[in-house]
Design a protein around this motif. Structure first.
Motif, PDB file in Angstrom:
ATOM      1  N   ASP A 187       0.799  -0.980  -0.458  1.00  0.00           N
ATOM      2  CA  ASP A 187       0.150   0.096  -0.158  1.00  0.00           C
ATOM      3  C   ASP A 187       0.882   1.879  -0.174  1.00  0.00           C
ATOM      4  O   ASP A 187       1.464   1.740   0.979  1.00  0.00           O
ATOM      5  CB  ASP A 187      -0.705   0.024   1.204  1.00  0.00           C
ATOM      6  CG  ASP A 187      -1.783  -0.975   1.005  1.00  0.00           C
ATOM      7  OD1 ASP A 187      -2.865  -1.319  -0.081  1.00  0.00           O
ATOM      8  OD2 ASP A 187      -2.576  -1.495   2.273  1.00  0.00           O
ATOM      9  N   VAL A 188       1.112   1.855  -1.317  1.00  0.00           N
ATOM     10  CA  VAL A 188       2.017   3.483  -1.239  1.00  0.00           C
ATOM     11  C   VAL A 188       1.802   3.707  -1.747  1.00  0.00           C
ATOM     12  O   VAL A 188       2.339   5.113  -1.938  1.00  0.00           O
ATOM     13  CB  VAL A 188       3.096   2.122  -2.288  1.00  0.00           C
ATOM     14  CG1 VAL A 188       4.277   0.970  -2.005  1.00  0.00           C
ATOM     15  CG2 VAL A 188       2.853   2.389  -3.185  1.00  0.00           C
ATOM     16  N   SER A 189       0.295   3.808  -1.762  1.00  0.00           N
ATOM     17  CA  SER A 189       0.048   5.251  -2.835  1.00  0.00           C
ATOM     18  C   SER A 189      -0.168   6.378  -1.469  1.00  0.00           C
ATOM     19  O   SER A 189       0.376   7.367  -2.285  1.00  0.00           O
ATOM     20  CB  SER A 189      -1.545   4.965  -2.742  1.00  0.00           C
ATOM     21  OG  SER A 189      -1.858   4.155  -3.739  1.00  0.00           O
ATOM     22  N   VAL A 190      -0.401   6.673  -0.682  1.00  0.00           N
ATOM     23  CA  VAL A 190       0.297   7.604   0.346  1.00  0.00           C
ATOM     24  C   VAL A 190       1.448   8.110  -0.060  1.00  0.00           C
ATOM     25  O   VAL A 190       1.808   9.637  -0.406  1.00  0.00           O
ATOM     26  CB  VAL A 190      -0.505   7.785   1.840  1.00  0.00           C
ATOM     27  CG1 VAL A 190       0.428   8.966   2.419  1.00  0.00           C
ATOM     28  CG2 VAL A 190      -2.041   7.133   2.007  1.00  0.00           C
ATOM     29  N   ALA A 191       2.380   7.429   0.180  1.00  0.00           N
ATOM     30  CA  ALA A 191       3.572   7.882   0.129  1.00  0.00           C
ATOM     31  C   ALA A 191       3.718   8.181  -0.927  1.00  0.00           C
ATOM     32  O   ALA A 191       5.324   9.317  -1.362  1.00  0.00           O
ATOM     33  CB  ALA A 191       4.153   6.652   0.406  1.00  0.00           C
ATOM     34  N   GLY A 192       3.656   7.598  -2.332  1.00  0.00           N
ATOM     35  CA  GLY A 192       3.461   8.375  -3.605  1.00  0.00           C
ATOM     36  C   GLY A 192       2.912   9.615  -3.466  1.00  0.00           C
ATOM     37  O   GLY A 192       2.963  10.413  -4.807  1.00  0.00           O
ATOM     38  N   VAL A 193       1.590   9.785  -3.178  1.00  0.00           N
ATOM     39  CA  VAL A 193       1.105  11.173  -3.369  1.00  0.00           C
ATOM     40  C   VAL A 193       2.084  12.303  -2.702  1.00  0.00           C
ATOM     41  O   VAL A 193       2.970  13.176  -2.901  1.00  0.00           O
ATOM     42  CB  VAL A 193      -0.559  11.461  -3.101  1.00  0.00           C
ATOM     43  CG1 VAL A 193      -0.585  12.510  -3.117  1.00  0.00           C
ATOM     44  CG2 VAL A 193      -1.128  10.594  -3.908  1.00  0.00           C
ATOM     45  N   ALA A 194       2.755  12.074  -1.462  1.00  0.00           N
ATOM     46  CA  ALA A 194       3.523  12.536  -0.559  1.00  0.00           C
ATOM     47  C   ALA A 194       5.330  12.903  -1.360  1.00  0.00           C
ATOM     48  O   ALA A 194       5.110  13.780  -1.520  1.00  0.00           O
ATOM     49  CB  ALA A 194       3.334  11.959   0.395  1.00  0.00           C
ATOM     50  N   LYS A 195       5.276  11.662  -2.075  1.00  0.00           N
ATOM     51  CA  LYS A 195       6.839  12.129  -2.521  1.00  0.00           C
ATOM     52  C   LYS A 195       7.049  12.764  -4.164  1.00  0.00           C
ATOM     53  O   LYS A 195       7.738  14.643  -4.541  1.00  0.00           O
ATOM     54  CB  LYS A 195       7.356  11.139  -3.552  1.00  0.00           C
ATOM     55  CG  LYS A 195       8.232  10.868  -3.924  1.00  0.00           C
ATOM     56  CD  LYS A 195       8.983   9.792  -4.242  1.00  0.00           C
ATOM     57  CE  LYS A 195      10.399  10.117  -5.617  1.00  0.00           C
ATOM     58  NZ  LYS A 195      10.998   8.686  -5.147  1.00  0.00           N
ATOM     59  N   ALA A 196       5.252  12.913  -4.687  1.00  0.00           N
ATOM     60  CA  ALA A 196       4.585  13.802  -5.649  1.00  0.00           C
ATOM     61  C   ALA A 196       4.752  15.457  -5.687  1.00  0.00           C
ATOM     62  O   ALA A 196       5.483  16.184  -6.339  1.00  0.00           O
ATOM     63  CB  ALA A 196       3.869  13.504  -6.359  1.00  0.00           C
ATOM     64  N   PHE A 197       4.623  16.120  -4.065  1.00  0.00           N
ATOM     65  CA  PHE A 197       4.147  17.482  -3.879  1.00  0.00           C
ATOM     66  C   PHE A 197       5.313  17.985  -3.402  1.00  0.00           C
ATOM     67  O   PHE A 197       4.961  18.678  -2.739  1.00  0.00           O
ATOM     68  CB  PHE A 197       2.755  16.766  -3.057  1.00  0.00           C
ATOM     69  CG  PHE A 197       1.588  17.260  -3.666  1.00  0.00           C
ATOM     70  CD1 PHE A 197       1.037  18.503  -4.448  1.00  0.00           C
ATOM     71  CD2 PHE A 197       0.838  15.845  -4.496  1.00  0.00           C
ATOM     72  CE1 PHE A 197      -0.766  18.259  -5.383  1.00  0.00           C
ATOM     73  CE2 PHE A 197      -0.295  15.992  -5.165  1.00  0.00           C
ATOM     74  CZ  PHE A 197      -0.834  16.901  -5.614  1.00  0.00           C
ATOM     75  N   GLY A 198       5.988  16.948  -2.881  1.00  0.00           N
ATOM     76  CA  GLY A 198       7.101  17.310  -2.220  1.00  0.00           C
ATOM     77  C   GLY A 198       7.246  17.208  -0.748  1.00  0.00           C
ATOM     78  O   GLY A 198       7.828  18.454   0.321  1.00  0.00           O
ATOM     79  N   VAL A 199       6.867  16.321   0.135  1.00  0.00           N
ATOM     80  CA  VAL A 199       6.068  16.980   1.240  1.00  0.00           C
ATOM     81  C   VAL A 199       6.101  15.252   2.732  1.00  0.00           C
ATOM     82  O   VAL A 199       6.573  14.414   1.806  1.00  0.00           O
ATOM     83  CB  VAL A 199       4.400  17.434   1.783  1.00  0.00           C
ATOM     84  CG1 VAL A 199       4.760  18.304   0.903  1.00  0.00           C
ATOM     85  CG2 VAL A 199       3.653  16.210   1.247  1.00  0.00           C
ATOM     86  N   ARG A 200       6.446  15.801   3.735  1.00  0.00           N
ATOM     87  CA  ARG A 200       6.729  14.664   4.728  1.00  0.00           C
ATOM     88  C   ARG A 200       5.562  13.185   4.518  1.00  0.00           C
ATOM     89  O   ARG A 200       4.271  14.683   4.702  1.00  0.00           O
ATOM     90  CB  ARG A 200       7.410  15.038   5.810  1.00  0.00           C
ATOM     91  CG  ARG A 200       8.939  16.319   5.346  1.00  0.00           C
ATOM     92  CD  ARG A 200       8.974  15.870   6.412  1.00  0.00           C
ATOM     93  NE  ARG A 200       8.596  17.517   6.586  1.00  0.00           N
ATOM     94  CZ  ARG A 200       8.490  18.752   7.720  1.00  0.00           C
ATOM     95  NH1 ARG A 200       9.544  18.026   8.735  1.00  0.00           N
ATOM     96  NH2 ARG A 200       7.786  19.610   7.935  1.00  0.00           N
ATOM     97  N   LEU A 201       5.087  12.774   4.987  1.00  0.00           N
ATOM     98  CA  LEU A 201       4.415  11.889   5.793  1.00  0.00           C
ATOM     99  C   LEU A 201       4.225  11.967   7.488  1.00  0.00           C
ATOM    100  O   LEU A 201       5.577  12.023   7.937  1.00  0.00           O
ATOM    101  CB  LEU A 201       4.855  10.424   5.635  1.00  0.00           C
ATOM    102  CG  LEU A 201       4.235   9.371   4.043  1.00  0.00           C
ATOM    103  CD1 LEU A 201       3.821   8.495   4.150  1.00  0.00           C
ATOM    104  CD2 LEU A 201       2.221  10.416   3.382  1.00  0.00           C
ATOM    105  N   ALA A 202       2.890  12.690   8.062  1.00  0.00           N
ATOM    106  CA  ALA A 202       2.922  13.436   8.917  1.00  0.00           C
ATOM    107  C   ALA A 202       1.432  12.530   9.927  1.00  0.00           C
ATOM    108  O   ALA A 202       0.806  12.883   9.088  1.00  0.00           O
ATOM    109  CB  ALA A 202       3.158  14.795   9.154  1.00  0.00           C
ATOM    110  N   PRO A 203       1.486  12.052  11.090  1.00  0.00           N
ATOM    111  CA  PRO A 203       0.637  11.422  11.939  1.00  0.00           C
ATOM    112  C   PRO A 203      -0.557  12.661  11.605  1.00  0.00           C
ATOM    113  O   PRO A 203      -0.595  13.557  11.693  1.00  0.00           O
ATOM    114  CB  PRO A 203       0.699  11.274  12.934  1.00  0.00           C
ATOM    115  CG  PRO A 203       2.562  11.855  13.640  1.00  0.00           C
ATOM    116  CD  PRO A 203       3.062  12.476  12.135  1.00  0.00           C
TER     117      PRO A 203
END
Length: 455
Positions: A332-348
């Protein structure tokens, strides 16, 4: 102080967290800069209205410290005499102007009007007075928010000052939760269906709040705080023809339609293991409400593949719908992929984490917290009650299985939202696949999976 008291008495845990973080930023700014060195940019909109009352609370809490509290200072609960910048525009709604001036008078804001562009106005202000920091009601998702932090120096080529963004991580829902909880007054346009207010030439009531009156054939609009999906906050910003184009007053360009890209994420679709029925159903639904689907794609369960596709669609200015690849599993990598596309971090995200706790119980703490990681600034969550129960109980064993068999593609999915689990193995070596299936059977009880596919 009535704002602080209202938040403390609220049961909204997310709002309390956002409030406390914003107050910390404000108090930090007041500690770093002398009061006469800070200013507040106010435009009468909902975001700057929230910021005004946060500043009042932060100013009160700052002065409450013995070093700052002076005897007989009884106005700090109601007033915040901060230098306030307002850029007057002939294109502004009269209601915005009226609300701004009335609010400034109510709270003793030192209002300074500028009738020139923002940059020139700041240059004039900083030349005349020693302003070192300016409080702004910028939120992630605003056009000018890219790359900003809660404390961000002004951009190259601009006058030097510190941009202070206390509500940078607030969502549309957070803004209205604050306004309604604290019962503060806001511009009357928001009660008429406006959700994001620009100029009189590019702003209309949000059609998603429209209600028809059969007796008068007139369209009415519900208040802005009833918009269920804050991501559509700017749906009321419409392009309008110029006077030269129309020959009269500006009118809305009614031919403008939204174009959409649909992205599916899943190796099981590319392998032909599962037929993608959701994609065609989604396209039909979008078409039925007047949206045009301009592009569809299926991408692998791979962060770079997702990021590349989202990046391409982002540049086309399409609204993007994505499904698949969301959950606690290794694939399940969709969320991480979107974050990378927008150049932002994953945050809780506090709101999502609380919902996941309700779904999965505290027994699955590690996977639950990992699922609650969202791209920073993606702050609106819709229809939590319709989410399927996550596959948290399968996530950790399957992840370990993938480490044991890195030469195989191992996926786990359901054919429907509440259907039985299916594990799919793909690889070149049939013996390795059989070993992986045997290892899987040792990790789970009989009946945990309805089907094991090998290909």
């Amino acid at each position: 102080m009535e704002i602080d008291k209202a938040i403390r008495e609220s049961n909204d845990r997310r709002l309390k967290s956002k409030y406390n973080n914003a107050i910390y930023v404000i108090k930090r700014a007041f500690a770093l800069y002398a009061f006469e060195e800070v200013a507040f940019s106010f435009n009468g909109g909902k975001d700057s209205t929230v910021l005004l009352h946060l500043l009042r609370a932060g100013y009160f809490l700052h002065k409450e410290t013995p070093n700052y509290l002076s005897e007989g200072d009884t106005n700090c609960e109601m007033k915040c005499p901060i230098r306030t910048i307002y850029f007057v525009s002939p294109c502004a709604f009269p209601e915005i102007d009226s609300f701004t001036y009335e609010t400034a008078a109510t709270y003793d804001l030192q209002l300074e009007n500028f009738r020139i562009d923002f940059k020139s106005g700041l240059e004039a202000l900083l030349k005349e007075k020693p302003i070192r920091a300016i409080f702004l009601g910028t939120r992630i998702g605003d056009p000018n928010a890219v790359g900003q932090e809660q404390f961000s120096p002004s951009s190259p080529g601009w006058p030097p000052f510190m941009r202070v963004n206390p509500i940078l991580d607030w969502s549309y829902r957070d803004v209205w939760a604050f306004i309604l909880t604290c019962k503060v007054r806001y511009c009357s346009l928001y009660d008429q269906g406006y959700t994001s207010i620009g100029s009189i030439y590019d702003t209309v009531p949000n059609a998603l709040l429209g209600t028809s009156d059969s007796s008068t054939s007139k369209e009415n609009f519900r208040p802005a705080y009833l918009l269920s999906d804050g991501r559509l906050e700017r749906a009321g910003r419409a392009k309008k023809c110029s006077r030269q184009d129309s020959g009269s007053d500006p009118v809305i360009n009614e031919s403008r339609t939204l174009t959409v890209s649909v992205i599916a994420v899943g190796d099981e679709i590319l392998f032909g293991t599962v037929e993608d029925q959701l994609g065609s159903s989604l396209c039909r639904k979008l078409r039925s409400i007047g949206w045009t689907v301009s592009h569809t794609a299926v991408v692998r369960n791979d962060i770079d593949s997702v990021a590349e596709e989202v990046e391409q669609r982002k540049s086309s200015n399409d609204v993007v719908f994505m499904y698949g690849g969301v959950g606690p599993l290794h694939s399940d990598v969709s969320v991480a992929g979107v974050a990378k596309a927008f150049g932002v971090r994953l945050a809780p995200d506090e709101e999502f984490e609380e919902y996941l706790r309700h779904l999965t119980s505290d027994q699955y703490t590690g996977d639950r917290n990992e699922m609650a990681q969202l791209p920073e600034g993606i702050t609106e969550l819709l229809h939590h009650e319709k989410l399927a129960v996550p596959l948290v109980e399968t996530a950790q064993p399957l992840s370990k299985l993938c480490l044991e068999f890195p030469d195989l593609s191992i996926g786990c999915f359901r054919k429907s939202r509440v259907g039985p689990l299916i594990v799919n193995f793909v690889g070149k070596d049939q013996a390795r696949i059989e070993l992986a299936v045997e290892a899987l059977c040792k990790k789970f009880n009989h009946g945990d999976f309805s089907e094991v596919n090998c290909g």
